[in-house]
Design an enzyme around this catalytic site. Sequence first.
Site, short mmCIF file in Angstrom:
data_model
loop_
_atom_site.label_atom_id
_atom_site.label_comp_id
_atom_site.label_asym_id
_atom_site.label_seq_id
_atom_site.Cartn_x
_atom_site.Cartn_y
_atom_site.Cartn_z
N GLY A 145 6.12 -2.01 3.69
CA GLY A 145 5.57 -2.32 5.36
C GLY A 145 6.03 -4.00 5.49
O GLY A 145 6.93 -4.32 4.77
N GLY A 155 -5.28 1.28 10.07
CA GLY A 155 -4.21 0.73 11.26
C GLY A 155 -3.88 -0.64 11.13
O GLY A 155 -3.13 -1.12 11.95
N ARG A 156 -4.78 -1.50 10.48
CA ARG A 156 -4.76 -2.91 10.73
C ARG A 156 -4.81 -3.20 12.11
O ARG A 156 -5.65 -3.09 12.83
CB ARG A 156 -3.57 -3.34 9.83
CG ARG A 156 -3.55 -3.42 8.47
CD ARG A 156 -2.65 -4.28 7.64
NE ARG A 156 -3.33 -5.54 7.63
CZ ARG A 156 -4.26 -6.13 7.05
NH1 ARG A 156 -4.94 -5.18 6.12
NH2 ARG A 156 -4.68 -7.08 7.18
N THR A 203 4.80 2.69 6.06
CA THR A 203 3.35 2.23 6.41
C THR A 203 2.58 3.63 7.26
O THR A 203 3.19 3.98 8.17
CB THR A 203 3.52 0.96 7.24
OG1 THR A 203 1.81 1.04 7.54
CG2 THR A 203 4.06 0.85 8.41
N ILE A 204 1.64 3.73 6.80
CA ILE A 204 0.75 4.71 7.63
C ILE A 204 0.31 4.25 8.87
O ILE A 204 0.01 4.98 9.91
CB ILE A 204 -0.51 5.17 6.71
CG1 ILE A 204 -1.76 4.16 6.72
CG2 ILE A 204 -0.16 5.97 5.46
CD1 ILE A 204 -3.11 4.49 6.39
N ASP A 205 0.52 2.94 8.88
CA ASP A 205 -0.10 2.23 10.30
C ASP A 205 1.21 2.38 11.41
O ASP A 205 0.68 2.10 12.62
CB ASP A 205 -0.27 0.80 9.86
CG ASP A 205 -1.12 0.40 8.98
OD1 ASP A 205 -2.01 1.36 8.56
OD2 ASP A 205 -1.22 -0.73 8.32
N GLY A 212 0.79 -1.15 0.21
CA GLY A 212 0.02 -0.15 -0.05
C GLY A 212 0.79 1.33 0.14
O GLY A 212 1.81 1.32 0.43
N GLY A 225 1.83 -8.50 -5.58
CA GLY A 225 3.07 -8.53 -6.38
C GLY A 225 3.94 -9.52 -5.78
O GLY A 225 5.39 -9.37 -6.02
O1 F6P Z 1 -1.17 -1.13 5.60
C1 F6P Z 1 -1.89 0.21 5.24
C2 F6P Z 1 -3.28 0.03 5.00
O2 F6P Z 1 -3.67 1.22 4.44
C3 F6P Z 1 -4.14 -0.54 6.11
O3 F6P Z 1 -4.11 0.50 7.06
C4 F6P Z 1 -5.08 -1.09 5.49
O4 F6P Z 1 -5.98 -1.83 6.25
C5 F6P Z 1 -4.71 -1.50 4.34
O5 F6P Z 1 -3.48 -0.80 4.11
C6 F6P Z 1 -5.65 -1.26 3.03
O6 F6P Z 1 -5.36 -1.82 1.70
P1 F6P Z 1 -5.88 -1.78 0.61
O7 F6P Z 1 -5.20 -0.41 0.07
O8 F6P Z 1 -5.22 -2.71 -0.35
O9 F6P Z 1 -7.20 -1.54 0.58
#
Ligand code: F6P
Length: 364
Positions: A118, A186-187, A141-143, A14, A78
């Site tokens: 990440g 934030g997972r 990672t934004i998390d 991401g 990927g």
């Molecule tokens: O790991 C970054 C993140 O934005 C998480 O906070 C979120 O759960 C996930 O990626 C969303 O992924 P995607 O963009 O594949 O929907």
Amino acid sequence: MGNRFRIAINTGGGDAPGLNAVIYAVTLAAYERGWEVHGILSGYAGLFDTTKIIQLTPERVAGIVPHGGTILGTTNKGDPFRRPYEKPDGTVGFRDESDKMVDTFRRLGLDVMVAVGGDGSLSLAHRLSEKGMPVMGVPKTIDNDLAVTQATFGFDTAVSTATECIDKLHTTAQAHERIMVVEVMGRNAGWIALHSGIASSADVILIPEIPFDMEKVCDRIMENEVRGKRHGIVVVAEGAVPKGGAVVTKPNEDVGREAVMLGGIAEQVARGIHQRTGKETRSLVLGHLQRGGSPTTWDRLLSLRFGAAAVRFIAEGKRNVMVAFQAPHMVPVPLTEVIGRTKTVPTDSETIVTSRELGISFGD
Ligand code: F6P
């Protein structure tokens, strides 16, 4: 004059605001040393299709620092160890094409891959390093959930965006005397919820690290009435769980995507509040708004420092490490110390203590 390396850089997984600043810093710091930098497009895809490799020069990266996204593109499908392909019967199969990829990397005369990612992307980078592709990791990672580094770029921007959005919810919530339940990303870590929730004066913050009890959440909502406040704000992390319950997920329809898709907890919490308190309640999901836009100054600086340090460590002969921010320094740490270890919010952290002292409930 040291070695003149040919380095590659990819941005997999991401996206996060600040990726372009890392690309910029890597390109400039390498150029200053007389090295070549090649950008691999769409994660690792450029190593399967070499038309997807571009040379990065100071001209090519000029002006990209303030821009969100990544000029190299990205994907979270990927995985070279599990590449989807179409079987003769039309169904999708998966096969390991990592050797082919490492061969291409060598054939192109590349020396080191700067992998900006990440946990998922850095795990791939680690497995590729075991196959002989020298790697330099950069934490993205934004998390904010990567171990060993005190910060990842993208987090500050995501928190700023979430805070700004929640600030706006206060006025409409107040006007309608409603409870607004806002879901943030934030997972399985509550960093974004905690920081944006405290900064935007939420009444309740629900994070994965502290399983919540709906009765306690509603008690806090009703306390507002006693205090003469008829509206309320609940910030809930997408990975938050009720006591004895499970995370809420969405169906994953993306072929080749490994990670579970979280989402939907805000709606559940809103329904629970309405049923128990009778108060008009609305839910919303901030979603990918948190990943977009221009990086904050802090994220730009962090990204530029990560990128420059990555090149510095390559020059010093470091390999298969990740650049970690351990204030005030950037240090190389082995990838093995980072991957598979989620950095969650310590429940006794100063920020949690502060929140509680401000009357914020965690539903516990
Ligand atoms: O790991 C970054 C993140 O934005 C998480 O906070 C979120 O759960 C996930 O990626 C969303 O992924 P995607 O963009 O594949 O929907």
